[in-house]
Scaffold this motif. Structure first.
Motif, PDB file in Angstrom:
ATOM      1  N   ARG A  62       0.860  -1.179   0.000  1.00 20.63           N
ATOM      2  CA  ARG A  62       0.000   0.000   0.000  1.00 20.63           C
ATOM      3  C   ARG A  62       0.895   1.227   0.000  1.00 20.63           C
ATOM      4  O   ARG A  62       1.729   1.392   0.888  1.00 20.63           O
ATOM      5  CB  ARG A  62      -0.924  -0.030   1.221  1.00 20.63           C
ATOM      6  CG  ARG A  62      -2.031   0.999   1.171  1.00 20.63           C
ATOM      7  CD  ARG A  62      -3.165   0.666   2.128  1.00 20.63           C
ATOM      8  NE  ARG A  62      -2.733   0.729   3.527  1.00 20.63           N
ATOM      9  CZ  ARG A  62      -2.852  -0.275   4.374  1.00 20.63           C
ATOM     10  NH1 ARG A  62      -3.360  -1.430   3.989  1.00 20.63           N
ATOM     11  NH2 ARG A  62      -2.460  -0.131   5.629  1.00 20.63           N
ATOM     12  N   TYR A  63       0.723   2.097  -1.010  1.00 17.60           N
ATOM     13  CA  TYR A  63       1.582   3.266  -1.197  1.00 17.60           C
ATOM     14  C   TYR A  63       0.773   4.547  -0.984  1.00 17.60           C
ATOM     15  O   TYR A  63      -0.390   4.635  -1.352  1.00 17.60           O
ATOM     16  CB  TYR A  63       2.131   3.319  -2.628  1.00 17.60           C
ATOM     17  CG  TYR A  63       3.205   2.320  -2.988  1.00 17.60           C
ATOM     18  CD1 TYR A  63       3.301   1.088  -2.363  1.00 17.60           C
ATOM     19  CD2 TYR A  63       4.124   2.611  -3.982  1.00 17.60           C
ATOM     20  CE1 TYR A  63       4.275   0.185  -2.709  1.00 17.60           C
ATOM     21  CE2 TYR A  63       5.115   1.704  -4.341  1.00 17.60           C
ATOM     22  CZ  TYR A  63       5.175   0.486  -3.704  1.00 17.60           C
ATOM     23  OH  TYR A  63       6.147  -0.410  -4.045  1.00 17.60           O
ATOM     24  N   ARG A  64       1.429   5.582  -0.425  1.00 24.26           N
ATOM     25  CA  ARG A  64       0.841   6.921  -0.392  1.00 24.26           C
ATOM     26  C   ARG A  64       1.924   7.962  -0.095  1.00 24.26           C
ATOM     27  O   ARG A  64       2.956   7.643   0.478  1.00 24.26           O
ATOM     28  CB  ARG A  64      -0.288   7.025   0.621  1.00 24.26           C
ATOM     29  CG  ARG A  64       0.077   6.793   2.079  1.00 24.26           C
ATOM     30  CD  ARG A  64      -1.192   6.771   2.930  1.00 24.26           C
ATOM     31  NE  ARG A  64      -0.927   6.396   4.301  1.00 24.26           N
ATOM     32  CZ  ARG A  64      -0.751   7.258   5.297  1.00 24.26           C
ATOM     33  NH1 ARG A  64      -0.800   8.566   5.032  1.00 24.26           N
ATOM     34  NH2 ARG A  64      -0.534   6.862   6.533  1.00 24.26           N
ATOM     35  N   ARG A  65       1.631   9.165  -0.510  1.00 23.79           N
ATOM     36  CA  ARG A  65       2.546  10.281  -0.245  1.00 23.79           C
ATOM     37  C   ARG A  65       2.228  10.866   1.129  1.00 23.79           C
ATOM     38  O   ARG A  65       1.049  11.066   1.472  1.00 23.79           O
ATOM     39  CB  ARG A  65       2.395  11.355  -1.327  1.00 23.79           C
ATOM     40  CG  ARG A  65       3.259  12.587  -1.105  1.00 23.79           C
ATOM     41  CD  ARG A  65       3.172  13.539  -2.288  1.00 23.79           C
ATOM     42  NE  ARG A  65       3.813  14.827  -1.975  1.00 23.79           N
ATOM     43  CZ  ARG A  65       4.146  15.736  -2.887  1.00 23.79           C
ATOM     44  NH1 ARG A  65       3.920  15.507  -4.164  1.00 23.79           N
ATOM     45  NH2 ARG A  65       4.710  16.868  -2.528  1.00 23.79           N
ATOM     46  N   VAL A  66       3.271  11.143   1.919  1.00 28.04           N
ATOM     47  CA  VAL A  66       3.092  11.708   3.259  1.00 28.04           C
ATOM     48  C   VAL A  66       4.133  12.805   3.472  1.00 28.04           C
ATOM     49  O   VAL A  66       5.104  12.928   2.720  1.00 28.04           O
ATOM     50  CB  VAL A  66       3.238  10.632   4.363  1.00 28.04           C
ATOM     51  CG1 VAL A  66       2.190   9.539   4.206  1.00 28.04           C
ATOM     52  CG2 VAL A  66       4.653  10.031   4.360  1.00 28.04           C
ATOM     53  N   ALA A  67       3.916  13.580   4.529  1.00 34.68           N
ATOM     54  CA  ALA A  67       4.897  14.581   4.957  1.00 34.68           C
ATOM     55  C   ALA A  67       5.679  14.024   6.138  1.00 34.68           C
ATOM     56  O   ALA A  67       5.106  13.396   7.035  1.00 34.68           O
ATOM     57  CB  ALA A  67       4.202  15.876   5.339  1.00 34.68           C
ATOM     58  N   ALA A  68       6.971  14.242   6.156  1.00 33.68           N
ATOM     59  CA  ALA A  68       7.823  13.705   7.219  1.00 33.68           C
ATOM     60  C   ALA A  68       7.458  14.331   8.562  1.00 33.68           C
ATOM     61  O   ALA A  68       7.445  15.553   8.698  1.00 33.68           O
ATOM     62  CB  ALA A  68       9.289  13.969   6.895  1.00 33.68           C
TER      63      ALA A  68
END
Length: 256
Positions: free
Chosen positions: A117-123
């Motif tokens: 499962r992939y998604r863009r996140v903020a660190a």
């Protein structure tokens, strides 16, 4: 003070399990039988069984009694396992694909499956510190569940800098499993890893982790926080690799 009756019963059952009187997969005597044998109430027997359940020795099944847990095969994992993903012969033309996981599990590629499962996140601040980047930096988050012969063995949540992988096959979940794993992906991107750092901890699993990995009650997990680096640049952070503690031994060797 005299030892409580429920602990005495737990001691006797535990000793029987370890001595082989109750082999894995067999049922313990019923609550009624144990209560009669020891001259106590069923409440006391339930307390004894609960002690063994918390130790990961037994499982109580609705309508099926209390069963001695079948111990999974323990795998020894050495720090040099990443070599299988980086040595030239491992990726030679015609060689069967492999990763450190298939090497650890001693399975072929056909017996390996990966849920992802992939998604863009903020660190967040912790990830930013691990990457040595500003908080809020865009990252690709990838959550994997690793299967060997259709049995879930490991969960891994790893992060890669978004500006490194955006628009590349590494950001495409359809390309998984990728022969050679993350080290091969970093090499594909032109940044072969030169250093791996790992920090190992232990804790009890979350409910989701226990259900995903089909774990028995009372079994802790080993968690590994990993960083892969190319020179001084951190290119991957794994927070965390999660493995049931009764399935693995971690081996570390230091040349002096």
């Amino acid at each position: 003070m005299p030892r409580p009756a429920y602990l005495k019963i737990a001691d006797e059952l535990r000793n029987g399990i370890r001595a082989g009187a109750y082999p894995p997969g067999t049922r313990l005597p019923t609550l009624v039988e144990l209560a009669a044998r020891h001259g106590v109430s069923q409440i006391v027997v339930r307390q004894a069984v609960a002690v063994l359940g918390a130790e990961g020795l037994v499982q109580t099944r609705r309508g099926g009694g209390t069963v001695v847990r079948v111990r999974p095969t323990v795998r020894r994992i050495a720090m040099d396992r990443y070599r299988v993903e980086t040595e030239p012969q491992a990726q030679a033309q015609g060689a069967e694909p492999a990763t450190s996981f298939t090497h650890d599990q001693r399975i072929g590629w056909a017996d390996y499956r990966l849920e992802r499962r992939y998604r863009r996140v903020a660190a967040d601040p912790e990830l930013a510190a691990l990457f040595e980047l500003p908080a809020g930096t865009a990252l690709l988050r990838r959550r994997f569940v690793f299967f060997a012969r259709e049995e879930p063995q490991q969960i891994s949540v790893n992060y890669l800098p978004w500006d490194l992988v955006d628009g590349t096959p590494v950001a495409d979940p359809a390309r998984e499993p990728w022969p050679g794993g993350t080290p091969a992906q970093l090499a594909y991107l032109g940044h072969p890893a030169t250093r791996v750092e790992e920090a190992v901890r232990s804790r009890m699993p979350t409910r989701d982790e226990a259900e995903t990995l089909r774990m028995g009650a009372g079994v802790p997990v080993i968690t590994v926080t990993r960083r892969m680096m190319a020179g001084d640049r951190v290119l991957e952070v794994c927070r965390d690799i999660v493995i049931p503690a009764d399935r693995v031994v971690l081996d570390y060797a230091i040349d002096l």
